[in-house]
Structures are given as structure tokens and as C-alpha cells.
Enzyme design. Structure first.
Site, mmCIF file in Angstrom:
data_model
loop_
_atom_site.group_PDB
_atom_site.id
_atom_site.type_symbol
_atom_site.label_atom_id
_atom_site.label_comp_id
_atom_site.label_asym_id
_atom_site.label_seq_id
_atom_site.Cartn_x
_atom_site.Cartn_y
_atom_site.Cartn_z
ATOM 1 N N HIS A 183 0.820 -1.226 0.000
ATOM 2 C CA HIS A 183 0.000 0.000 0.000
ATOM 3 C C HIS A 183 0.854 1.276 0.000
ATOM 4 O O HIS A 183 0.890 1.987 -0.978
ATOM 5 C CB HIS A 183 -1.012 0.045 1.156
ATOM 6 C CG HIS A 183 -1.916 -1.140 1.197
ATOM 7 N ND1 HIS A 183 -2.719 -1.486 0.131
ATOM 8 C CD2 HIS A 183 -2.146 -2.078 2.160
ATOM 9 C CE1 HIS A 183 -3.413 -2.577 0.444
ATOM 10 N NE2 HIS A 183 -3.079 -2.958 1.658
ATOM 11 N N ASP A 238 -4.816 -8.396 -3.344
ATOM 12 C CA ASP A 238 -5.155 -8.127 -1.947
ATOM 13 C C ASP A 238 -6.503 -8.709 -1.518
ATOM 14 O O ASP A 238 -6.622 -9.896 -1.264
ATOM 15 C CB ASP A 238 -5.067 -6.607 -1.715
ATOM 16 C CG ASP A 238 -5.083 -6.220 -0.247
ATOM 17 O OD1 ASP A 238 -5.098 -7.133 0.603
ATOM 18 O OD2 ASP A 238 -5.070 -5.017 0.061
HETATM 19 ZN ZN LIG Z 1 -3.409 -6.947 2.587
#
Ligand SMILES: [Zn+2]
Length: 464
Positions: A277, A328
Site C-alpha cells: 500500500h 489483496d
Molecule cells: Zn493486505
């Protein structure tokens, strides 16, 4: 040995014509890349007309079980707001209902979907490790082994990133609903990981890495020993970093430093490290992470779904970081969509076009090469697997693209990288090879039909 010659092959950062890729089906590696017309004694070159060959895409950040809650969290109670934290509560509810068999069924289906979209490697960031009551399984790696079994069954390469998760928030005790994640202590985390490494030794397509979950979930004094264990055993080291502003604030309150500063202090930042991220870094952190040569795993389809924010992709690349991609939360499983969304989200944030461009000659810079590296080579480097590019000695992981697909109409050799990276759906994927063996043929995976009913049943049960 086999040899494939598509109309175009993605070699050395561009599409080239008249190339044959010769690979060994036994050891699963590419032997050589040569002109298609050069004789290959004893090997018949298979012509793949109407097709292009590209390196297999690498999904560097996945939580396979979260595939169960796709589409089931897109609502909120009237008058309440929804965000990352409320999504997390729904995910926790699902976690508490998963058996080892459920874990296997979800992963099997999810990994098939990845192969169909062109992913040939998955980095599975595995944090549900204990049973429904929060107790250790007889084999503490029970659920990791279910994920690995699923990967092997469907033929995807897996780097199991074994997670350490010990606190419920920065400096807080683990919450009741987090009981399945709990790592009792650092020594046991490292010894269970070593046990897992010996349990998978010799299994094809399987490797293991280390993953302190986040600064929310790992005490800061565990970080340096985990990083030195990774160095000592040459393992990949992945961590969620600065996904939400609240996490940065909690880090500041507890440690008086921002996440990037704390990670630098604890010795985590080097080429082995992947920050997942990295959506809320300031300029100083971006420079520090970039100078350390880390990889940033962007998961844009998840980041937009969860309202995480947009990483400063251009600044990270300029500072020296490499970008890779991850599916993810499995909201979308499509490597092309992840690649292009890094670029497109940055355009929305900056009101500019062609952001992640690099020079390609003739006075032009283009985004295709960098996005392709984010989809393949950089993810492979991040997971320490020898794949992600078509080159001698690398794993024979490839994707055959159907150039006759309507979405690609109008392509040229010069534009095909942009057509694929910025415009085409995953439906352009025709065949997929992993380690020199075909896993998806003509858009079909042989286990899909059988995997579907059990998958549907688990989804219905874990989050009705
Ligand atoms: Zn994750």
C-alpha cells in the site's frame, strides 16, 4: 524441450517479432530465446499465430480467503458511514467461520481465477493461523499447508508469506475477534516459519517468506529480529505500511515517529523489503524508502474499494522504489486492471496524463514498460521467485494473449504494450503456462467446474 513462437513476444521490455522461446518441460525453465527461424534440432517450433507471448503476471499480495466476501460488503446500515474499519469488521466475522477445508476451497477457486486472468505466481500474505477458538492447530502451519495444497492442485506458483500478528492496534492487546491471527511470541513465530520451510522443501512451485503484518499488529521491538532472520535465510520480507491515516497517527502517538521513519530505525528498509500500500507516506518517507531500494506493492483495486487512498507512484519511482501489484482483498482479480489503475488513479489525483512514463527512444516516453515491470519482474523480485521475464534460465511462466480479441483491434507492435496495460480486459488471456506446463488452455482451467459448488457454499456460510 518445447519451443513456442508467437507473432510477438515481450522480451527486454518490448514486443519483438520472430522470436522463439525454447523451454524445458522437465525443469520448468526457459532454455533460450532465439530467432524463430533458427533451426532447433529435435524440437518442433510451435507457431502460435494470432497470439502474443508475455511473461506470467505476479500477484505479490493476496489474502485468498477474502475472495469469499467479494460483493458482500458493498452496503452500509442506513444513516451509518462505511470505511476500511467497518469493512474489517465484516472480514473478521467471515474469518471466525472458516474451517481448514473452507480455507482450501476458497483458495482453490481464487487461485484458478488468478490463473485465468494471467497471474502465474501468488504471494499469499497468510495471517489466519489458529483455529476458531484461537488455539494452535496440532500442526501450527495447518492453514498455510491448506493454501499451499490449493496452489499445487491448480498449478499456480506460491510464495507463502507467513504472517506475524500479535497486537490488536499499536500497543494494544489482541481483540477477541482477532484470536485466529495471534502469534504468541517471536521465537515461536520464527520456529513455526522454519518448520513450514522444511515442510515444503522439495515441493515444486512453493517458497516461504516473512511478513510482520503491520505496525498495528507487531510490536516494534520484534521488527529488527524478523528483518535479520529474513537476511540470514535470504527470505522476502513483506509488510502492510501506512494504509490508513489512523494507522500513521497511532504510530506517531506510540513511537513519536512516522511509519517510514520507524521502519528505517529498525533496519527493515532494503531491497528485500516490500511495503504493501504505502498510501500515506510523506515526502521524507518516500525519499527514505526509495533510496533504500524497496518495492512498493500497490493494490489499487482494493485501495479504491476500501477507501485507502492513492500512493504517490511517480514520486516513489523517482526516489528509487520499484512498483509491483497485488489483488489483496480479491474485489477484482485482474492483473491488467491493477497495472493500469496505478497509472489511472494517479492521473485522477494529479489532473495529468502519461505519468509513469519512461523514455523509449524517438523523443517519446511511454507507460507500457514500467507497468509491465510492475506486473511481472518487480513482483517476482519482491517474492524472490525466478520469474516475471522471458529470458534464459528464468522459470517458464508465460501467458499467451489472443490478438484477435475485439478489445485489441487496432494494435500494432509499437502500441501493443499500451493496448494491454491500459485498455484490455483479462479475457484476452488465452493460455497460461507455469513452470513449462500448460495450466489454462483456450481460456479454460480443468478444475474450475469442480471447484465452483464448494466455493459458493463456503461464501454463503461465512458471510450470508
Ligand atoms: Zn493486505
Amino acid at each position: 524441450m518445447r519451443a513456442l513462437a508467437a507473432d510477438l513476444t515481450y522480451v527486454e521490455d518490448r514486443f519483438q517479432s520472430d522470436v522463439a522461446v525454447v523451454f524445458d518441460e522437465q525443469d520448468g525453465r526457459i532454455d533460450r530465446v532465439q530467432p524463430a527461424a533458427r533451426p532447433t534440432p529435435g524440437i518442433e517450433v510451435e507457431r502460435c499465430s494470432g497470439c502474443a507471448l508475455v511473461p506470467g503476471l505476479v500477484n505479490a499480495h493476496s489474502h485468498a480467503f477474502q475472495r469469499a466476501i467479494r460483493g458482500r460488503t458493498q452496503w452500509r446500515p442506513l444513516g451509518e458511514h462505511a470505511d476500511f474499519w467497518s469493512w474489517r469488521e465484516a472480514m473478521y466475522r467471515a474469518v471466525l467461520r472458516l474451517s481448514p477445508d473452507d480455507m482450501y476451497e476458497l483458495a482453490r477457486f481464487c487461485f484458478i481465477e488468478m490463473l485465468l486472468a494471467g497471474y502465474t505466481t501468488v504471494g499469499e500474505f497468510h495471517y489466519v493461523q489458529r483455529d476458531e477458538r484461537g488455539a494452535e492447530y496440532a500442526n501450527p502451519n495447518e492453514l498455510a499447508l491448506q493454501l499451499i495444497r490449493a496452489a499445487q492442485e491448480v498449478g499456480i506458483r506460491i510464495a507463502l508469506l507467513n504472517v506475524c500478528y500479535a497486537t490488536g492496534g499499536v500497543g494494544e492487546a489482541l481483540r477477541e475477534e482477532q484470536r485466529r491471527f495471534g502469534t504468541p511470541d517471536l521465537d515461536r513465530y520464527l520456529s513455526h516459519t522454519e518448520q513450514l520451510r522444511s515442510q515444503v522443501q522439495g515441493k515444486p512451485l512453493v517458497s516461504v517468506g516473512l511478513a510482520p503484518h503491520s505496525l498495528r499488529a507487531v510490536p516494534s521491538d520484534w521488527l529488527a529480529p524478523i528483518a535479520s532472520h529474513a537476511r540470514e535465510h535470504d527470505l522476502p520480507l513483506h509488510m502492510h505500511v501506512a494504509e490508513q491515516p489512523a494507522e500513521v497517527d497511532a504510530c506517531m502517538r506510540a513511537y513519536g515517529r512516522r511509519p517510514g521513519e520507524l521502519l528505517a530505525d529498525r533496519g527493515l528498509l532494503d531491497a528485500r523489503f516490500t511495503a504493501v500500500h504505502a498510501t500515506h507516506l510523506n515526502t521524507g518517507e518516500i525519499l527514505a524508502l526509495g533510496q533504500a531500494g524497496i518495492t512498493v506493492c500497490a493494490c489499487p483495486t482494493t485501495e479504491r474499494d476500501l477507501g485507502d487512498g492513492i500512493p504517490s507512484a511517480r514520486e516513489l519511482v523517482d526516489a528509487g522504489a520499484r512498483l509491483c501489484i497485488g489483488s489483496d482483498s480479491q474485489t477484482v482479480i485482474d492483473p491488467w486492471e491493477e497495472m493500469r489503475s496505478i497509472e489511472y488513479h494517479t492521473r485522477l489525483a494529479t489532473l495529468r496524463r502519461v505519468i509513469l512514463a519512461e523514455e523509449v527512444g524517438h523523443g517519446r516516453s511511454e507507460v507500457g514498460p514500467l507497468l509491465f515491470r510492475a506486473g511481472g519482474a518487480n513482483g517476482a523480485g519482491s517474492l524472490k521467485v525466478d520469474a516475471g521475464v522471458i529470458a534464459p534460465g528464468k522459470q517458464a511462466d508465460f501467458v499467451l494473449i489472443d490478438l484477435d480479441h475485439p478489445s485489441l483491434a487496432g494494435w500494432t507492435q509499437a502500441t501493443l504494450a499500451a493496448h494491454l496495460a491500459l485498455c484490455a480486459p483479462a479475457a484476452v488471456v488465452r493460455d497460461v503456462w507455469v513452470a513449462g506446463r500448460i495450466r489454462v488452455q483456450e481460456g479454460q482451467h480443468p478444475a474450475l467446474k469442480a471447484a465452483r459448488p464448494a466455493f459458493d457454499a463456503v461464501c454463503q456460510r461465512v458471510l450470508p
